[in-house]
Write a protein that holds these residues in place. Sequence first.
Motif, PDB file in Angstrom:
ATOM      1  N   GLN A 127       0.853  -1.199   0.000  1.00 46.03           N
ATOM      2  CA  GLN A 127       0.000   0.000   0.000  1.00 46.03           C
ATOM      3  C   GLN A 127       0.887   1.247   0.000  1.00 46.03           C
ATOM      4  O   GLN A 127       1.694   1.426  -0.892  1.00 46.03           O
ATOM      5  CB  GLN A 127      -0.970  -0.051   1.178  1.00 46.03           C
ATOM      6  N   ASP A 128       0.789   2.110   1.019  1.00 47.10           N
ATOM      7  CA  ASP A 128       1.560   3.361   1.028  1.00 47.10           C
ATOM      8  C   ASP A 128       2.964   3.199   1.587  1.00 47.10           C
ATOM      9  O   ASP A 128       3.765   4.134   1.537  1.00 47.10           O
ATOM     10  CB  ASP A 128       0.821   4.431   1.852  1.00 47.10           C
ATOM     11  N   ASP A 129       3.264   2.035   2.133  1.00 51.39           N
ATOM     12  CA  ASP A 129       4.586   1.801   2.709  1.00 51.39           C
ATOM     13  C   ASP A 129       5.512   1.226   1.647  1.00 51.39           C
ATOM     14  O   ASP A 129       5.218   0.209   1.018  1.00 51.39           O
ATOM     15  CB  ASP A 129       4.505   0.821   3.891  1.00 51.39           C
ATOM     16  N   CYS A 130       6.668   1.913   1.473  1.00 54.69           N
ATOM     17  CA  CYS A 130       7.633   1.480   0.472  1.00 54.69           C
ATOM     18  C   CYS A 130       9.029   1.699   1.063  1.00 54.69           C
ATOM     19  O   CYS A 130       9.480   2.843   1.192  1.00 54.69           O
ATOM     20  CB  CYS A 130       7.440   2.291  -0.814  1.00 54.69           C
ATOM     21  N   TYR A 131       9.690   0.609   1.449  1.00 48.99           N
ATOM     22  CA  TYR A 131      10.939   0.772   2.185  1.00 48.99           C
ATOM     23  C   TYR A 131      11.921  -0.348   1.834  1.00 48.99           C
ATOM     24  O   TYR A 131      11.565  -1.345   1.192  1.00 48.99           O
ATOM     25  CB  TYR A 131      10.684   0.794   3.696  1.00 48.99           C
TER      26      TYR A 131
END
Length: 471
Positions: free
Chosen positions: A129-133
């Motif tokens: 979703q909005d987490d990109c790490y």
Amino acid sequence: MPTNKYEPVDAKPVKSFFVEMLTRDIDLVDAILDLLDNCVDGILRQRKDSSGEKPYEGFNAKITFDENSFSISDNCGGIPWDMHEYAFRMGKDPKDREGDLPTVGVYGIGMKRAIFKIGKQCLISTRNQDDCYEVEITPKWILEEPDNWSLPVYESSQPDKEEGTTIVIDELNESIAIHFGKENENFTRELTEKVRTHYAFILDKGFEVEINGERVVAKPTRLIFNETENIEGTDTAIRPYIYQTENDGVKVFLSVGFTRPIPSQQDVNDEQEEKKYSSMDAGWTIICNDRAVLYCDRTELTGWGEAGVPRYHTQFIAISGIVEFQSNDASKLPTTTTKRGIDASSSLYLQVKNRMREGMQVFTDYTNKWKGNAIESKEHIDSGKPYTLDEIKETTENLKLNSVRAGLRGRRFNPDLPFPKPKKSTKRQIAYRKDIDDIQIVQSHLFNDKEVSPSKVGEECFDVILEEAQQ
């Protein structure tokens, strides 16, 4: 109260030792399958359900490797940020286990163990979703003091990446680089075959796996099932033995039968010479939450050579069985820590094993009774069709299953297999008593051997008179 002059002992593990011991007892292929397991777990977090005909359709994993690096990338949803702590921690706290998903991971070491097995430098990039790490593991981190177990996390350098995870491993361990080298095609074949068999059920349900650009084709076990009466118009037919039960949140479905016609003596000889028939597809396959943890086993672990079941022999080459365990609590599954083996001491497995042996006896008995008459038996088996596990499950709904009340309760279908009809004997016994001196006179007349038995003398007398009568 006396004072304690001693300070607490520092029992923290040394990271390098921990890493070395963690990877020692796992095979390289199994380590890679651990990474594939994580891909499937990501799908389950997305879908929350693995039922239906094609629950894994649209999801894929791509594995590439050479002597310099290894990578696996997927589009299976990524690692949610609220999971990052126990996703990267060395071990999983029981309270963090995903109790509502049919996964196979229990101890929280699979991904880390696989990475350390392969190499020393790793970059894990993930998007959910909005987490990109990204999380990085370096050789320096492994050698650092044991107090520092923290791993650096960065914003992803690929913000447009689709939801999924990519793991890239460099600085391969020396032995692993040899396995991945261009000249070692055997490893690629071994890995492909393991995915074909151990992931057959997931691949059949839509999941796609590529290894160095080649798509892997599933190789599921199929059992012969004849839904109609057999070729002689009787009620007997070639069908598998079936048993199903549910115990403490674990659903069990067991089926054993024939995958092909029983072998003739020539087929057995060919198998020994590695020709037509192969034992590689015979035996028991154990599935836990869609993943095969044991494939075509033919040892005492799965009941061969125990409790009246004969040891495996090439004459039983056509017999295969499947046991499926399903649970949303992976700790209840009878698997080992590597997830590629069975815990033989599991109470649940020991009870299910009784039904495995019972089912095997049905088909070993059939094979023994048709020995020497494989051609006629082939007609019966060829009248059925090869069914996948899911197809057998669907057909089971139309069968009459009987209750099992002894041991682990459940429901069972014991097939009525066609057996060879006993041939009516055309012979009768002739018996009479004569004086021993008279027998010896006839014996001397017919034979030059005084040791010939009286029964043989009588049989020869009959043959002489029969020959005269037929002239």
